[in-house]
Design an enzyme around this catalytic site. Structure first.
Site, PDB file in Angstrom:
ATOM      1  N   THR A 102      31.488  15.106 -37.933  1.00 37.49           N
ATOM      2  CA  THR A 102      31.858  16.381 -38.114  1.00 37.49           C
ATOM      3  C   THR A 102      33.323  16.248 -38.845  1.00 37.49           C
ATOM      4  O   THR A 102      33.576  16.620 -39.734  1.00 37.49           O
ATOM      5  CB  THR A 102      32.052  17.099 -36.979  1.00 37.49           C
ATOM      6  N   GLU A 135      21.754  16.846 -31.082  1.00 37.28           N
ATOM      7  CA  GLU A 135      21.041  17.588 -31.564  1.00 37.28           C
ATOM      8  C   GLU A 135      20.119  17.511 -32.408  1.00 37.28           C
ATOM      9  O   GLU A 135      19.793  17.933 -33.679  1.00 37.28           O
ATOM     10  CB  GLU A 135      22.219  18.509 -32.356  1.00 37.28           C
ATOM     11  N   GLU A 162      26.962  21.292 -24.475  1.00 36.43           N
ATOM     12  CA  GLU A 162      28.176  21.588 -25.621  1.00 36.43           C
ATOM     13  C   GLU A 162      28.135  22.967 -25.824  1.00 36.43           C
ATOM     14  O   GLU A 162      27.344  23.747 -26.163  1.00 36.43           O
ATOM     15  CB  GLU A 162      27.763  20.785 -27.018  1.00 36.43           C
TER      16      GLU A 162
END
Length: 800
Positions: A105, A189, A273
Site C-alpha cells: 500500500t 485479501e 481489518e
C-alpha cells in the site's frame, strides 16, 4: 459538549438519579429532556460472546516506517499514546505484517528471508514495534499476516509448503525477540486454500505453536464460514473467522452485518481489518464499526488499518491512522480523534470480558438513527462498562439504567469524546462521577458523542505534547557508514524491493546501500521498479547526487522532486535520471497515471559493471540538469513538479549499490525548502505582521528576524505555507494589479499557488502576476501585492 435544557414536565423513575452530560460535566437535574428514555438493564447474568479486543495494523504496508527513526522523547511519546494502558489508545490487538519485499500500500515491508535459507531476524521494524508494544502492555495480543512474499517461495506459488515454512521461520524470529504471537493469517485479501490452512495448522502444532490460532481468511465477505460448516478438517484448522470491512469500505459504518453461517460456526468473528479513514474525520465510523459490529454481526474483535501513519505525506492514505508521524527529523506528530475513539473502548474493557445481552447492548430507543451502545462485564464478575455512541442522533438521548446480576452498584466514572469538535481538548474528557441510587441512574447523552461509563479505574489521558513541525534542512547527506550491515538507512523508505546497508563492493571500503531483492516478489499489488524515497516533500531547488555501482546489467534511476504517489507505487510523480550500464541515459518524467515521458536522452561510453560513478540531478526553477561523473549529460525545462523528495532505484530487481547520497540547496534557484523569502531590492523578508494567524492578514516587508511569521515552506502543491497551515493568498482570488497578498487557510485554490522561478520571481498560478512590494518601496511595513511582472528588484526574491 453542548448543554441542552431539561424539560421539567417529566418525572423520573423511582429511586433514579438523572444526570445530564454537558460541556461542564455531569449535572444532576430534576428531569431529563423530553426525548423518550431508553431503559437499559445491565444484568451481569445475561452474558454473550467473549470480547477479543480492539486494535490496529502495522503493515499493509510501510505505514510504520518512519516511527523507528523518530528522536527521543517523541518516539516514546507516540508509542505510549498507542500502547500504554490508561494513557492513549491502549491498543489491545496489534497485527504485524510478515514482510515480503513488495509494496503492500504505502511501501514494501522487508522480508526476513530475501533468498531461501538466509534468515535475518533483525530485519525492518515490525519486530521492534512488537517489542515496544509488549514492553508497554504485556497483555497485548499479537497477530501476524503476510501481504506479499519473496519470489523464491513455491516457485511463485504462495499456497505452497515454502510459504508455511516461511511463516514458521518468521514466528521463530518473533520468539527470538521475546514476542508471543497469538494469531496468524493466510494471505491478506486473497481468499483461502483449505488444504493449505490445514497444513499450516499441522505445521504450527509440530513446531511448538499449537496455541497460535489461525484467522481465516482476512478477505471480504464471510465465505470462510460457509466452508467451515461444510468441512470438518477446515473447521478444526481455523480458530477465528475474520472478514475485512464488514461495515463497508470507506463508508459510514451505520450497518455492520456478518452472516447467519458466520454466527452458526460458533467461532469468534472479527472485523479483522476496518477503518482506512482519516485520523480525525474517521472517528465516527470507527466507533460505529465496533458497537454495531457486535450488535449487527456478533463480532468480537476489531482491527483498524492502520495503527500509525508514520510515512511520507506524498504517499496514499497519509493521514489514515490513530496517529500521524511524518516528520522524524522534527519529532512532530499528531494524535487523531480516532485514537481517542479506540481509547473509549480499550481503556474500559479487556480481552476476555463478556458482552452483556438483552437490553444491556442495543440501539438507543430501538432506533439505529439514535445511536448504539454495548455493555461488557469484567472477568471479576463485578465490574462493567457501557460504551455509547450518539454519532447519528439528531437530539439528546436519555438512558435509564438498572444494574443487577451481581454487578457493582457503586459509582460509575464517565469519559466522553465530542465527535463534532476539531479541538483535541474535547476528546476523551473526564466527566464527574455518577453515583446510582438503588442500583439505578439516568443519563442524558448529547448528540455526536462517545460516552464510556464504567465501574473500573485506571483511565487516563496522556499529557505529552508534540514539538512544532519543521522541514528536513539542507544540506542533507548519508554515506551509510554509520549503520550495521543488513539494517535500513535512516529515513529511506522502500517503495518496492528492499534496500539494506551492506559492505561496499567494487574495491570500496565501508558501507553502502544495496537493493537486495534479487527477483520479482509474489506481489499483493502491481509490480514496479524497485525503488525507495527519502527526504522532505517541500525540497524544491536542489542538487541530488549519489555514487552508483552496477552489480548487474541494467538501469539505475535517480529521482528528484518526487511528488504525489498514487496506487500502485509505479504511479509516482517525479523526475528521473535513468542510466544504463551501456552508457545510455535519459531525463524522464513519471506521472501519477504511470506514464513515463522521456524529456531528453543520449549515450556516452559504457559504465561497466562493478565500477563506481557519480550521478546527479539539479533543479533550478523549471530547469533540470543531469550529470555523470561531473560532466553534464543534458538540460531540460519542465514545470510539472515544483518540489519533492529524492529517490534511488533500479529498473527491475538488480542488486545494485549506492553510496554518498547528497542533497544540497541550489542557490541559483532560490535554494532551500523553507525559511525567509527575502526581497532582492529591500533586503527585507515577507512577514505576517504582529505574528498574526488571522485569515486575511496582509503580508508586508520587515527586517528578517527568523520568526515563525517569516518561515515559509514551498509544498509539492505549489503553496507557500506559514504556521503549518496558512497559505500565501491573493485576497478574494483577485487577479488585477494591486490585489493584496495575505494569509488564509490553505484550500487548494489557484490564488494560493505560486511558481518559484530561477530568475527570482514568484508568480501566482491564478493570476500569472508577480509577488510585488507595493510601489517598489523597501521600508518596513510595505504591503505586498501582485503586479504584472516587469523585472523590477521589488519582484525578485530568494528563499533561504
Amino acid at each position: 459538549m453542548h448543554a441542552r435544557r431539561a424539560n421539567a414536565g417529566r418525572r423520573l423513575p423511582a429511586l433514579a438519579l438523572a444526570v445530564v452530560l454537558t460541556a461542564a460535566g455531569a449535572t444532576a437535574v430534576n428531569a431529563p429532556p423530553a426525548q423518550a428514555a431508553t431503559s437499559i438493564a445491565v444484568n451481569g447474568g445475561a452474558t454473550g460472546r467473549v470480547f477479543d479486543g480492539v486494535g490496529a495494523i502495522s503493515g499493509g504496508g510501510g505505514n510504520s516506517r518512519l516511527l523507528v527513526d523518530y528522536p527521543e522523547p517523541q518516539r516514546s511519546q507516540v508509542l505510549d499514546y498507542l500502547f500504554k494502558p490508561g494513557y492513549g489508545a491502549a491498543v489491545q490487538l496489534l497485527k504485524l505484517e510478515i514482510g515480503g519485499d513488495a509494496n503492500s500500500t504505502d511501501g514494501a515491508e522487508p522480508s526476513h528471508q530475501h533468498v531461501r535459507g538466509d534468515v535475518n531476524c533483525n530485519v525492518g521494524y515490525e519486530f521492534w514495534l512488537g517489542e515496544q508494544a509488549v514492553a508497554r502492555n504485556p497483555d497485548i495480543r499479537l497477530i501476524a499476516l503476510p501481504w506479499a512474499a519473496p519470489g523464491w517461495i513455491g516457485g511463485g506459488n504462495f499456497w505452497s509448503q515454502d510459504m508455511i515454512d516461511y511463516d514458521i521461520s518468521w514466528l521463530n524470529c518473533a520468539k527470538q525477540h521475546g514476542l508471543t504471537v497469538h494469531y496468524i493469517g493466510g494471505w491478506n485479501e486473497r481468499g483461502h486454500n483449505k488444504t493449505w490452512y490445514q497444513n499450516l495448522r499441522s505445521a504450527l502444532n509440530a513446531n511448538g505453536y499449537g496455541a497460535v490460532q489461525i484467522v481465516g481468511d482476512d478477505s471480504f465477505g464471510w465465505s470462510t464460514a460457509d466452508d467451515i460448516l461444510n468441512d470438518q478438517a477446515f473447521r478444526a484448522a481455523v480458530g477465528v473467522v475474520g472478514a475485512h470491512y464488514p461495515c463497508g469500505y470507506l463508508g459510514a459504518a451505520t450497518s455492520c452485518p456478518s452472516s447467519a453461517n458466520a454466527v452458526a460456526t460458533g467461532k469468534p468473528l472479527w472485523a479483522s481489518e476496518f477503518g482506512s479513514q482519516d485520523h480525525v474525520a474517521g472517528s465516527a465510523p470507527y466507533i460505529r464499526s465496533i458497537t454495531r459490529g457486535y450488535l449487527d454481526g456478533q463480532m468480537t474483535g476489531f482491527v483498524n488499518w492502520p495503527l500509525v501513519a508514520a510515512l511520507y505525506p506524498n504517499l496514499p492514505f497519509s493521514t489514515d491512522a490513530l496517529a500521524v508521524a511524518p516528520s522524524p527529523w522534527s519529532g512532530a506528530y499528531r494524535l487523531g480523534r480516532s485514537l481517542w475513539a479506540n481509547a473509549q473502548v480499550a481503556q474500559f474493557t479487556q480481552p476476555g470480558w463478556r458482552f452483556l445481552t438483552g437490553s444491556a447492548s442495543g440501539y438507543l430507543g430501538g432506533n439505529r438513527n439514535n445511536g448504539s451502545y454495548i455493555s461488557l462485564k469484567s472477568t471479576n464478575n463485578t465490574d462493567y462498562s457501557t460504551v455509547y455512541e450518539t454519532s447519528t442522533a439528531s437530539a439528546a438521548q436519555t438512558v435509564d439504567v438498572a444494574v443487577t446480576g451481581g454487578l457493582s452498584g457503586g459509582a460509575v466514572h464517565v469519559w466522553s469524546t465530542d465527535l463534532g469538535s476539531a479541538n483535541p481538548a474535547d476528546w476523551f474528557v473526564r466527566q464527574p462521577d455518577v453515583t446510582p441510587t438503588g442500583g439505578r441512574y439516568s443519563l442524558t447523552l448529547q448528540p455526536n458523542r462517545i460516552y464510556s461509563v464504567t465501574t473500573t479505574t485506571g483511565q487516563g489521558r496522556g499529557t505529552a505534547t508534540s514539538p512544532a513541525s519543521a522541514p528536513l534542512a539542507l544540506p542533507y547527506s548519508d554515506d551509510f557508514d554509520a549503520y550495521a550491515s543488513r539494517t535500513q538507512a535512516r529515513y529511506f523508505s522502500d517503495m518496492q524491493g528492499s534496500y539494506e546497508v551492506r559492505p561496499c563492493a567494487g574495491g570500496r571500503t565501508g558501507q553502502c546501500l544495496q537493493q537486495v531483492t534479487p527477483i520479482r516478489p509474489i506481489e499483493w499489488q502491481d509490480d514496479s521498479d524497485a525503488f525507495g524515497l527519502v527526504g522532505d516533500t517541500t525540497w524544491n531547488n536542489y542538487k541530488v547526487s549519489v555514487d552508483v555501482n552496477m552489480q548487474q546489467a541494467g538501469t539505475v534511476t535517480l529521482l528528484g522532486r518526487a511528488n504525489t504517489q498514487l496506487r500502485p507505487q509505479g504511479h509516482q510523480a517525479a523526475y528521473q535520471l535513468r542510466l544504463a550500464n551501456t552508457g545510455a541515459w535519459a531525463i524522464a518524467k513519471s506521472t501519477t497515471s504511470g506514464t513515463l515521458t522521456t524529456l531528453a536522452s543520449g549515450s556516452r561510453g559504457q559504465l561497466g559493471l562493478n565500477t563506481w560513478h557519480n550521478a546527479s540531478l539539479s533543479f533550478s526553477g523549471t530547469q533540470i540538469t543531469a550529470a555523470l561523473d561531473g560532466t553534464t549529460l543534458g538540460t531540460v525545462t519542465d514545470g510539472s513538479y515544483a518540489a519533492g523528495q529524492v529517490g534511488l532505484g533500479v529498473v527491475g530487481y538488480q542488486t545494485n549499490m549506492f553510496d554518498n547520497l547528497s542533497v544540497t540547496a541550489n542557490n541559483g534557484g532560490g535554494g532551500g525548502t523553507v525559511g525567509a523569502i527575502r526581497g532582492q531590492g529591500s533586503g527585507r523578508c515577507v512577514d505576517v505582521p504582529n505574528q498574526s494567524q488571522a485569515n486575511g492578514t496582509v503580508t508586508v516587508l520587515w527586517d528578517c528576524n527568523g520568526g515563525a511569521n517569516q518561515s515559509w515552506t514551498l509544498t509539492a502543491a505549489k503553496q507557500l505555507v506559514v504556521y503549518g497551515g496558512k497559505c500565501l493568498d491573493v485576497a478574494n482570488r483577485g487577479t488585477a494589479d494591486g490585489a493584496a497578498v495575505d494569509i488564509y487557510d490553505c484550500n487548494g485554490g489557484t490564488n494560493q499557488q505560486w511558481t518559484v522561478n530561477s530568475d527570482g520571481t514568484i508568480v501566482g498560478v491564478g493570476s500569472n502576476k508577480c509577488l510585488d512590494a507595493t510601489g517598489g518601496a523597501t521600508a518596513n511595513g510595505t504591503p505586498l501585492e501582485i503586479w504584472t511582472c516587469n523585472g523590477g528588484s521589488n519582484q525578485k526574491w530568494s528563499m533561504s
